[in-house]
Design a protein around this motif. Structure first.
Motif, mmCIF file in Angstrom:
data_model
loop_
_atom_site.group_PDB
_atom_site.id
_atom_site.type_symbol
_atom_site.label_atom_id
_atom_site.label_comp_id
_atom_site.label_asym_id
_atom_site.label_seq_id
_atom_site.Cartn_x
_atom_site.Cartn_y
_atom_site.Cartn_z
ATOM 1 N N PRO A 1 -21.122 -3.220 0.894
ATOM 2 C CA PRO A 1 -19.961 -3.134 -0.399
ATOM 3 C C PRO A 1 -20.911 -3.466 -1.670
ATOM 4 O O PRO A 1 -21.545 -4.532 -1.647
ATOM 5 C CB PRO A 1 -18.996 -3.785 -0.157
ATOM 6 N N TYR A 2 -20.420 -3.054 -2.702
ATOM 7 C CA TYR A 2 -20.908 -3.419 -3.993
ATOM 8 C C TYR A 2 -19.465 -3.779 -4.813
ATOM 9 O O TYR A 2 -18.553 -2.994 -4.747
ATOM 10 C CB TYR A 2 -21.702 -2.243 -4.663
ATOM 11 N N TRP A 3 -19.786 -4.878 -5.745
ATOM 12 C CA TRP A 3 -18.550 -5.329 -6.542
ATOM 13 C C TRP A 3 -19.246 -5.464 -7.895
ATOM 14 O O TRP A 3 -20.273 -6.010 -8.100
ATOM 15 C CB TRP A 3 -18.020 -6.371 -6.050
ATOM 16 N N PRO A 4 -18.607 -4.510 -8.890
ATOM 17 C CA PRO A 4 -19.423 -4.648 -10.227
ATOM 18 C C PRO A 4 -19.432 -5.899 -11.086
ATOM 19 O O PRO A 4 -20.314 -6.076 -11.822
ATOM 20 C CB PRO A 4 -18.347 -3.646 -11.093
ATOM 21 N N TRP B 1 -24.150 -2.830 -23.799
ATOM 22 C CA TRP B 1 -23.714 -4.403 -23.572
ATOM 23 C C TRP B 1 -24.018 -4.622 -21.931
ATOM 24 O O TRP B 1 -23.922 -5.715 -21.504
ATOM 25 C CB TRP B 1 -22.502 -5.043 -23.894
ATOM 26 N N GLY B 2 -24.214 -3.355 -21.127
ATOM 27 C CA GLY B 2 -24.360 -3.484 -19.832
ATOM 28 C C GLY B 2 -23.410 -2.727 -18.798
ATOM 29 O O GLY B 2 -23.762 -2.725 -17.794
ATOM 30 N N ARG B 3 -22.536 -2.125 -19.430
ATOM 31 C CA ARG B 3 -21.509 -1.501 -18.756
ATOM 32 C C ARG B 3 -22.040 -0.247 -17.757
ATOM 33 O O ARG B 3 -21.579 -0.325 -16.678
ATOM 34 C CB ARG B 3 -20.310 -1.033 -19.507
ATOM 35 N N GLY B 4 -23.002 0.443 -18.266
ATOM 36 C CA GLY B 4 -23.686 1.459 -17.704
ATOM 37 C C GLY B 4 -24.470 0.853 -16.357
ATOM 38 O O GLY B 4 -24.444 1.433 -15.408
ATOM 39 N N TYR B 5 -24.837 -0.413 -16.635
ATOM 40 C CA TYR B 5 -25.406 -0.877 -15.355
ATOM 41 C C TYR B 5 -24.596 -1.124 -14.242
ATOM 42 O O TYR B 5 -24.666 -0.676 -12.992
ATOM 43 C CB TYR B 5 -26.227 -2.258 -15.742
ATOM 44 N N TYR B 6 -23.461 -1.865 -14.540
ATOM 45 C CA TYR B 6 -22.555 -2.464 -13.389
ATOM 46 C C TYR B 6 -21.734 -1.351 -12.871
ATOM 47 O O TYR B 6 -21.427 -1.476 -11.835
ATOM 48 C CB TYR B 6 -21.654 -3.555 -14.184
ATOM 49 N N LEU C 1 -29.314 -9.586 -11.540
ATOM 50 C CA LEU C 1 -29.449 -10.652 -12.278
ATOM 51 C C LEU C 1 -29.254 -10.286 -13.827
ATOM 52 O O LEU C 1 -30.166 -9.839 -14.724
ATOM 53 C CB LEU C 1 -31.104 -10.774 -12.033
ATOM 54 N N PHE C 2 -27.926 -10.589 -13.980
ATOM 55 C CA PHE C 2 -27.240 -10.390 -15.250
ATOM 56 C C PHE C 2 -26.133 -11.674 -15.405
ATOM 57 O O PHE C 2 -25.330 -11.547 -14.606
ATOM 58 C CB PHE C 2 -26.590 -9.099 -15.646
ATOM 59 N N ALA C 3 -26.361 -12.337 -16.508
ATOM 60 C CA ALA C 3 -25.411 -13.533 -16.448
ATOM 61 C C ALA C 3 -25.061 -13.657 -18.017
ATOM 62 O O ALA C 3 -26.025 -14.072 -18.584
ATOM 63 C CB ALA C 3 -26.061 -14.701 -15.902
ATOM 64 N N CYS C 4 -23.569 -13.829 -18.195
ATOM 65 C CA CYS C 4 -23.211 -14.462 -19.407
ATOM 66 C C CYS C 4 -23.789 -13.960 -20.780
ATOM 67 O O CYS C 4 -23.932 -14.799 -21.714
ATOM 68 C CB CYS C 4 -23.287 -15.999 -19.353
ATOM 69 N N ALA C 5 -24.179 -12.741 -20.610
ATOM 70 C CA ALA C 5 -24.375 -12.098 -21.946
ATOM 71 C C ALA C 5 -24.248 -10.466 -22.039
ATOM 72 O O ALA C 5 -23.915 -9.883 -20.897
ATOM 73 C CB ALA C 5 -26.074 -12.436 -21.942
ATOM 74 N N ALA C 6 -24.664 -10.000 -23.128
ATOM 75 C CA ALA C 6 -24.250 -8.577 -23.110
ATOM 76 C C ALA C 6 -25.826 -7.988 -23.483
ATOM 77 O O ALA C 6 -26.697 -8.371 -23.964
ATOM 78 C CB ALA C 6 -23.675 -8.244 -24.645
ATOM 79 N N TYR C 7 -26.042 -7.342 -22.288
ATOM 80 C CA TYR C 7 -27.608 -6.878 -21.914
ATOM 81 C C TYR C 7 -27.746 -5.091 -22.751
ATOM 82 O O TYR C 7 -26.813 -4.577 -22.413
ATOM 83 C CB TYR C 7 -27.716 -6.786 -20.634
#
Length: 907
Positions: free
Chosen positions: A492-495, A471-476, A411-417
């Motif tokens: 499978p997982y897709w970033p 901005w969330g890179r570490g999450y994805y 649950l991450f959408a259209c934003a820098a987290y």
């Protein structure tokens, strides 16, 4: 549940007797301040206030705006209950979902705080319980105040909308979207209750199901919590002194059974986990829709104490199937092909958003109806978009049952987290809980790290404003793939969506992985879809208004007009009406009034998506999936949905049903390359013309394009749809398990029905394959482009394909002439229309006459002399004259040479 040899575990729901009140503040209206109203649990503040008559319906007119104060207010839920009977060393208060910033108190003692809507919580409350009259209160602090405080502390970060939704772990679309209202909720939104237990309980059960050859394997990983894991508890009630600490820390037994196979493992004293393996020979496999039956088996797990006492149990239905994602680089980039049971699946998908802004209104029956609508439109995959929720157990159980594949976004959408605390810890806990919860479901075939955030970082001017902040890179790319690999390596997982597979390649490069196509909606005509040769399209869409009955329920404007106040409020997309007008101007006559505008914009939406889907499917092999934005709506709104906010099917739904049919016949521009192809199936996904289209686009409401990619050399199109060199091909797509052999007749004829040229082609299409056959010159070169069309017919079930040599606004259609009869039949009324002239995209709108009325087909083009019978179902018979005339019955050639008028008044 209980056991004769002991007290047994206790589960008691606490859903009754709740009240709700606002914490006083200057923004709270006088009629609400100080009021205590009954509360439904599970539920939320908005629905409770609506039931109490204290607020208007948030979905009507612009009421949403007047209710913004609710999200800025603190709220208190409260109930009383008696202590359950029986002796249990542990009694936990279990909260499956609290929305969102909550403080939980029992008998005046704080037992816990929460700040994540997407997690469950468990609190040991045994020592606080009285025999009678326990008071449980949950205070919800304003989500806005919490999010704004963290934004101020950590520094602002860019997002798609001027709301702080990335600074709180809450359903992002509560804060408004380009299709959704800004209604920031609070409440006990999932089950809440007491769990009493002795000795130990099953804390987590994770079945990892795989298939190799004819053997199914369930590797079952079990984690237990022991009553001794927390300090001993003593009740506050003298009549119930309690049992200190629970049973001794002894050996436990976990037993499991599936498909007649049993296994057990001992968890030694002091240990907290165990692994069992169950091997099932030759199980029936779970298959997605169109490939076989979705077979499932009950998996039962029991936890036994040292003396054989039943301590806990768990049961789910699982499916034996394998899933993998093929992204191996090839000569054209890198594919994105989903394999189930080692069979490549062409994804015929739709994006799924929350079906209601208030989730507790989405019942199992409502989901079942929505899933039936999806299946009836030949859809095989639902992508659960990352700005909503991790979907419910009912959602996944129904998907398992129907063979619908599911792609679940984190649950991450259209934003820098932000990646600082408390968010990093909350995200890790939330992801682990949800991966574990959804592990049993065979329908779940892909986890995706985010929606458009990696793309946003590249193209939406984020980098300068972030100035090095997280901005969330570490999450994805680190946290989430690690959690999926550790807890559920079978999937499978897709970033991200979109994502190219490697950081050095632009995330939205159509040649690699998944792509989103939004330049068509934002800036370009929908014919541009044909310039793309992508590997997998994870988002693309085109807008249209909801059904007329839906508008009339939600909007009180008199008269209705595209730009009347209520219509404008229920259009959330940036410049949405201007984009609708631009799309109409390229293809269709100018509407005279609102009724014309409504029909033509719905028609244009359907045509845009049908064109895109048929083009992408015609390149099966190179492209292996399309996920249309979007299936559903959460409220009444002009949007990209095929099913509107009141559950009514828009014309787009009927177009999807055709475009996603198992067998598809379509005429496509191929240029000189069609002749080179020679009618053979595409070889491993090779594009006919070579090269890949640039994305050039952005999210639904804008953003910056990028420069990657190459345009195909022969397949671009002018406004009339013809390839530059005039080449056309007949493409037959067979997405069924049986070979398709047919004789296709292709006729060039005038709009008056006079044949000019004709050819017959033999088609032999293997299962799950595509054949492309070039059309001869006498078919593709009209004598008069503005008055001719191609008709290709291969018989049922593929139906037929049409190709018009000019846009409708330039075609010399005759005035519509037809005979119509209405009679009872087939559980409703049968409307039979016989064309005396061509009738282009004949569509019936029975909801104009009764909001509950439905029709079985739409967008039917009849040639002179042809007939169609439409079945109309409604609570009571509809007036035959009204059924057969405007505005209920429409077709494009209604507009033959009529001067345009003011688009204002509705009929």
């Amino acid at each position: 549940m209980s056991d004769a040899r002991g007290t047994g575990p206790l589960r008691q729901a606490l859903h009754d007797g709740w009240t709700l009140r606002a914490v006083s503040g200057p923004q709270v209206p006088a009629e609400v301040d100080g009021r205590q109203v009954p509360a439904a649990v599970p539920g939320c503040v908005h629905t409770d206030l609506l039931t109490a008559g204290l607020i208007p319906d948030p979905y009507l007119d612009d009421n949403e705006t007047r209710l913004a104060w609710i999200g800025h207010t603190d709220w208190v839920y409260e109930t009383t209950f008696d202590r359950p009977s029986g002796e249990h060393p542990r009694i936990d208060l279990v909260c499956a979902g609290l929305d969102t910033v909550a403080t939980v108190t029992l008998n005046g003692v704080e037992v816990g705080r929460t700040e994540n809507m997407h997690r469950g919580y468990r609190f040991d409350v045994g020592s606080l319980l009285r025999a009678e009259g326990n008071t449980l209160a949950v205070r919800f602090d304003s989500a806005y105040r919490y999010a704004q405080a963290h934004r101020d502390r950590l520094g602002d970060r860019p997002n798609a909308y001027p709301e702080p939704f990335q600074f709180i772990r809450k359903m992002a679309c509560n804060f408004g979207w380009d299709w959704g209202p800004t209604l920031v909720t609070a409440g006990i939104w999932q089950e809440i209750g007491l769990h009493g237990w002795s000795g130990a309980r099953l804390a987590a059960v994770r079945p990892q199901v795989t298939v190799a050859g004819r053997t199914g394997r369930v590797e079952l990983r079990v984690e237990v919590e022991r009553a001794t894991d927390r300090p001993p508890t003593v009740t506050a009630d003298a009549d119930h002194p309690g049992v200190a600490g629970g049973a001794a820390d002894v050996a436990l037994t976990v037993r499991a059974e599936v498909a007649g196979v049993t296994a057990e493992v001992e968890i030694a004293a002091g240990e907290r986990s165990g692994v069992l393996t169950l091997t099932v020979d030759d199980p029936e496999l779970w298959w997605p829709r169109g490939h076989g039956d979705p077979a499932r088996y009950p998996l039962a797990v029991t936890l036994l104490g040292g003396d054989g006492e039943l301590l806990d149990s768990w049961q789910r239905r699982i499916g034996f199937r394998s899933v993998r994602l093929d992204t191996t680089p090839d000569a054209h980039g890198a594919p994105f092909t989903l394999h189930v049971n080692e069979v490549p699946i062409f994804v015929r998908g739709v994006n799924w958003i929350p079906d209601d802004t208030f989730p507790t209104r989405v019942t199992r029956d409502r989901l079942a109806h929505r899933f039936d609508q999806a299946a009836d439109a030949n859809i095989n995959l639902l992508r659960v978009w990352g700005g909503g929720r991790y979907e419910s157990d009912d959602f996944y159980d129904l998907a398992d049952e129907r063979g619908l594949l599911v792609q679940q976004d984190f649950l991450f959408a259209c934003a820098a987290y932000p990646e600082e605390e408390p968010f990093a810890g909350e995200v890790a806990a939330e992801a682990a809980e949800q991966v574990t919860r959804l592990a049993p479901h065979p329908s779940l075939v892909l986890w995706t790290g985010n929606n458009e955030n990696i793309w946003g970082w590249h193209d939406w001017d984020w980098q300068e404003s972030l100035a090095g902040r997280s901005w969330g890179r570490g999450y994805y790319l680190e946290l989430l793939p690690r959690i999926v690999a550790e807890l559920d390596p079978t999937r499978p997982y897709w970033p991200g969506s979109p994502w190219s597979g490697r950081e050095e390649i632009h995330p939205n490069d159509p040649a690699y992985g998944t792509t989103h196509i939004w330049d068509v909606w934002n800036t370009d005509d929908y014919l541009k879809y044909r310039e793309y040769l992508p590997r997998f399209v994870a988002e693309f869409g085109y807008q249209g208004p909801p059904a007329y009955a839906t508008l009339r329920r939600a909007i009180s404007d008199e008269p209705l007009a595209p730009d009347s106040p209520g219509m404008a409020h229920h259009q959330k997309a940036a410049d949405g009406d201007r984009k609708l007008r631009r799309g109409l101007a390229a293809h269709l006559p100018e509407p005279r009034d609102f009724d014309d505008w409504h029909y033509l914009t719905q028609l244009n939406q359907a045509r845009a998506i049908q064109l895109g889907v048929e083009h992408f499917r015609s390149h099966r092999g190179l492209c292996m999936g399309t996920i249309v934005w979007q299936l559903n709506d959460c409220w009444p709104v002009t949007s990209w949905a095929a099913i509107d906010g009141d559950g009514r099917r828009k014309p787009l739904w009927y177009a999807l049903r055709r475009a996603y049919a198992d067998r598809l016949l379509t005429i496509q521009p191929r240029g000189a390359s069609a002749a080179r192809d020679g009618g053979q199936p595409l070889d491993g996904g090779q594009p006919l013309d070579g090269g890949l289209a640039p994305d050039g686009g952005s999210g639904r409401d804008g953003g910056q394009p990028h420069d990657g990619g190459l345009a195909p050399d022969g397949g671009s199109a002018r406004d009339d749809g013809l390839a530059l060199d005039g080449g056309l091909a007949l493409v037959a797509v067979n997405d069924s398990a049986r070979p398709w052999r047919a004789s296709a007749t292709i006729t060039r004829l005038t709009v008056a029905g006079d044949p000019r040229a004709k050819s017959t082609l033999a088609l032999d299409i293997p299962a799950y394959a595509t054949v492309t056959v070039p059309l001869p010159a006498e078919l593709v070169r009209p004598d008069e482009a503005h008055g001719e069309l191609l008709v290709a017919d291969a018989g049922d079930p593929a139906g037929r394909a049409l190709w018009f040599f000019a846009p409708d606004r330039e075609i010399d259609y005759p005035p519509a002439e037809y005979d119509a009869t209405v009679e009872p039949g087939d559980g409703g009324q049968l409307l039979r229309v016989t064309a005396r002239t061509i009738l282009r995209d004949l569509t019936l709108f029975p909801d104009r006459l009764d909001p509950a009325a439905e029709v079985d087909d739409a967008l039917v083009t009849l040639l002179p002399g042809e007939s169609v019978t439409l079945t109309v179902r409604s609570p009571a018979p509809l007036d035959p004259e009204a059924l057969t005339t405007r505005p209920a019955l429409r077709c494009v050639n209604d507009y033959h040479r009529r001067p345009p008028a003011n688009v204002g008044e509705a009929s």
